[in-house]
Design a protein around this motif. Sequence first.
Motif, PDB file in Angstrom:
ATOM      1  N   PRO A   1       1.984   2.638 -10.059  1.00 12.93           N
ATOM      2  CA  PRO A   1       1.728   2.884  -8.642  1.00 12.93           C
ATOM      3  C   PRO A   1       3.027   2.906  -7.839  1.00 12.93           C
ATOM      4  N   ARG A   2       3.089   3.755  -6.852  1.00 16.16           N
ATOM      5  CA  ARG A   2       4.284   3.837  -6.017  1.00 16.16           C
ATOM      6  C   ARG A   2       4.013   3.527  -4.553  1.00 16.16           C
ATOM      7  N   SER A   3       2.880   3.959  -4.026  1.00 16.30           N
ATOM      8  CA  SER A   3       2.577   3.540  -2.657  1.00 16.30           C
ATOM      9  C   SER A   3       1.081   3.595  -2.417  1.00 16.30           C
ATOM     10  N   PHE A   4       0.614   2.633  -1.636  1.00 18.87           N
ATOM     11  CA  PHE A   4      -0.775   2.601  -1.186  1.00 18.87           C
ATOM     12  C   PHE A   4      -0.747   2.561   0.323  1.00 18.87           C
TER      13      PHE A   4
ATOM     14  N   PRO B   1       0.258  -2.844   1.063  1.00 20.69           N
ATOM     15  CA  PRO B   1       0.612  -4.105   0.423  1.00 20.69           C
ATOM     16  C   PRO B   1       1.725  -4.773   1.229  1.00 20.69           C
ATOM     17  N   ASN B   2       1.666  -6.066   1.380  1.00 25.02           N
ATOM     18  CA  ASN B   2       2.612  -6.842   2.170  1.00 25.02           C
ATOM     19  C   ASN B   2       2.522  -6.582   3.658  1.00 25.02           C
TER      20      ASN B   2
ATOM     21  N   PHE C   1      -5.959  -8.050   3.712  1.00 24.51           N
ATOM     22  CA  PHE C   1      -4.882  -7.624   2.831  1.00 24.51           C
ATOM     23  C   PHE C   1      -5.390  -6.551   1.891  1.00 24.51           C
TER      24      PHE C   1
END
Lengths: 326, 504
Positions: B229-232, B251-252, B263
Amino acid sequence: MTWDLLSDNLIYSAIAVYVLAMLAYAAETAARVNRGVEVTAEVTAEAPVAVGAGAPAAAPPSRVAPSSSTAGTPGARVGAVGSSLAVLGLLLNLAGVVTRGLAAERAPWGNMYEFAIVITMTAGATYLALLRRQPVRDLGAWIVGAIVLTLGLAVTVLYTPAGDLVPVLDSYWLVVHVAAAIISGGVFTVGALTTILFMVRQRHDARAARLGRTRGRYAAQLPTADTLSRVARGAHVFAFPIWTFAVIAGAIWAENSWGRYWGWDPKETWAFITWVCYAAYLHADATTGWRGSRASWFALAGYAAFVFNFFGVNMWIPGLHSYAGV
Amino acid sequence: MRTAVILLSLLAVAAVPGSVLPQRNVASDPQAVVRYFVQHPELAPWMDRLSLFNVYGSPWFAAIYLLLLVSMTGCVLPRCARLWRESRAAPPPAPRHLSREPEYASLTTAEPADQALETAAAALRRRRFRVRIVGDEVRAEKGYLRETGNLAFHLSLLVLLVGIAGGRLYGFEGRVAIAEGSSFTNVSAEYDEFFPSVWTDVEGLEPLSFTLDSFDAEFETDPAKLGEPRSFDARVSYESEEGSGTAQVKPNSPLDINETKFFLTGHGYAPEVTVRDGTGAVTFSGPVIFLPSDSNFTSDGVVKAPDAQPVGLGFQGLFLPTAATDGRGPVSAFPGPVDPQLVMTAFTGDLGMSDGTTQSVYTLDTTNLEPVLGEDGSPLRQPLAVGETMRLPDDQGSLTFDGVSRFANFQVAYDPGKEISLVAALLLLGGLTTSLVIRRRRLWVRVTDTAPAEGFVAVEVAMRSLTRRQLPAGDLEAVSLALRGPDTPNPSPSTQTHTQEPNR
Ligand code: HEM
């Protein structure tokens, strides 16, 4: 050459130079062990006399390198070469880390390979910084040996090509938390190895006092137990607040990404165990009757927990942190 | 202190089993304890009685840390009192033999005795010592902050306990999966899983609702790390008492509405389907959440149409974002939707949804259902691409795969003790650092002989560390220098410096 290839080559060069440094240190130690038994035995035997001779109860300053009497001998010169090589190895290691960061375009501590190459750097830097103020060159062979071992594991077992991070790891708390963990880890490494040498020396001294003669030629030429225990304690006292900060930063980051600052995930649990062991060490070291080798066991337990957290938990225990990528 | 060492060792050892055995309240894998029971049917119930699957909530773990905190408090409060007294009284008198102190100097000064003591006291005050002149000696002490730090550190552990208790007693955690286009209202019934604490105000959750407008995920296409995974990125529009708006949840980077935080912890696919029954009427239409079962998002799910006529319809099967097959059947080869396929088996009969028992939306209870068979007599199973329709024989109905949406998993947390814990952590860190960095020490100056030579006074200066670290350089030298004066010749200087570590 691309940054990541350059980084890999720099790390390989660092390993080669570190190996040479280790050999030089080993040669120095061998030279000293071979020629020095009578000399050092004499020195130890003399010490009580000096105290008895009316000087204040204080022992003479232990800052003076025990090897000072042998300075200028071929052995000492080889040792100095070892230190120069260690500096060179450290610079190559640093360059390897920096280029890795350039390759990945982020702080170069996002997976186990990267943790390994950075922690060897902090351990090496701690040792060399100590060496400027304390007579601890005997540590050199062991520290550099540990570095070579770690880097060897890094390039064989742990290697991962430079790349982006999975999204959860993409946080500046990662940078802060892991940086603190790695710095304290490097210093703890130096602390643990010094503690072991301290225990070796202390046992040797105890036996010498009991039997009136010394066996163990290696132990006899180590710095005094006093010096070693002071250096070890200094390292632990320096690293402990940084480790505490690392744990707190980790908790803040966990709150940021999972909504709870502490969840007893295995990685968190072992960080806690490490922390508690070192707290026990500090207490034991301040407890009359426990100071010395008994307290030392707690420090070593703390270090064992730290190392297990680094290798064992990532590899054997499933948990939220396991995505760190072997 | 011995008690502290023993209890700390116990605490460290007691924390180990929880990291090795599966735990009920640890987030990573909720099924792990159940599996352990299956694998160790004899042993597991006994271990359960010893709370080995809930180590950190167990009575024996609590006993250790509570004992530790009690004994710590018992040790620290008297020290607080002592520090308070010490910081108001004069520093203690000089020992008789100053020359036995770890740092010592004897020197002569041209000043008269009381003047010399004043000079030394002034020099020490400049270096921030607490100073008293008593008789023929100066008593000085510095570094009280060390003990203050140590006490702050130890007491912060009690504050931390309060913070943790706040979350454990009043907070809650929950989880909910929401498909693109769907909405969520913050009441406990809308959660997939809801874990209140003892005193959680379950009826009074923060009033808010939000809609998942869209969800995007990107995956690595570089072959070396294919599929990582690279970005959500979830986009939501929310309404709350504080107003409404849109937000990006990553995320975060949670959605935070008045301390209730959402979250983004996971995601998956929700194929959009339309089910028509035997009469041709649409009995179900919309996205259905399929749960991913591997890192390439091979996903399991069911579609239920209990009200279909003449007979209820149920479907069960797989969604594959990038369809492929391996030895065991259809799987997904990449987490992104490159070649989405839906592979469903159909059932007819009573889905058992009208008898009042609650059913999981992710499983189909097939006890009262008949599988729909194909022409070859085995259950009908037809892979569908987007836009394709699976028609059941004998006009029993159909299922159309309309498109692909996604769903997002939200972990929801409300922890009213968090700020207290943060304050405790900062106090802990600050106190610890102070107590390890500051070096407490005492220094004495004494006039020993008022006339060792014409116009001179002999003075002794000594200093002692109250900690196990070496004395910092400079204090003794500064006093000596002030007494001698920069240009007074010193007839008989004699300075000894020991670097011995004092034992306390
Ligand atoms: C039974 C309860 C405890 C007692 C009696 C106790 C007592 C003390 C005392 C007297 C010191 C001063 C030692 C020194 O100045 O070197 C100290 C230091 C310290 N304590 Fe505790 N403590 C207790 C519990 C704890 C706990 C639960 C922790 C944390 C886990 C802790 C962590 C520390 C640390 C890190 C130091 C600094 C060590 C140092 O200054 O060398 N203590 N403790």
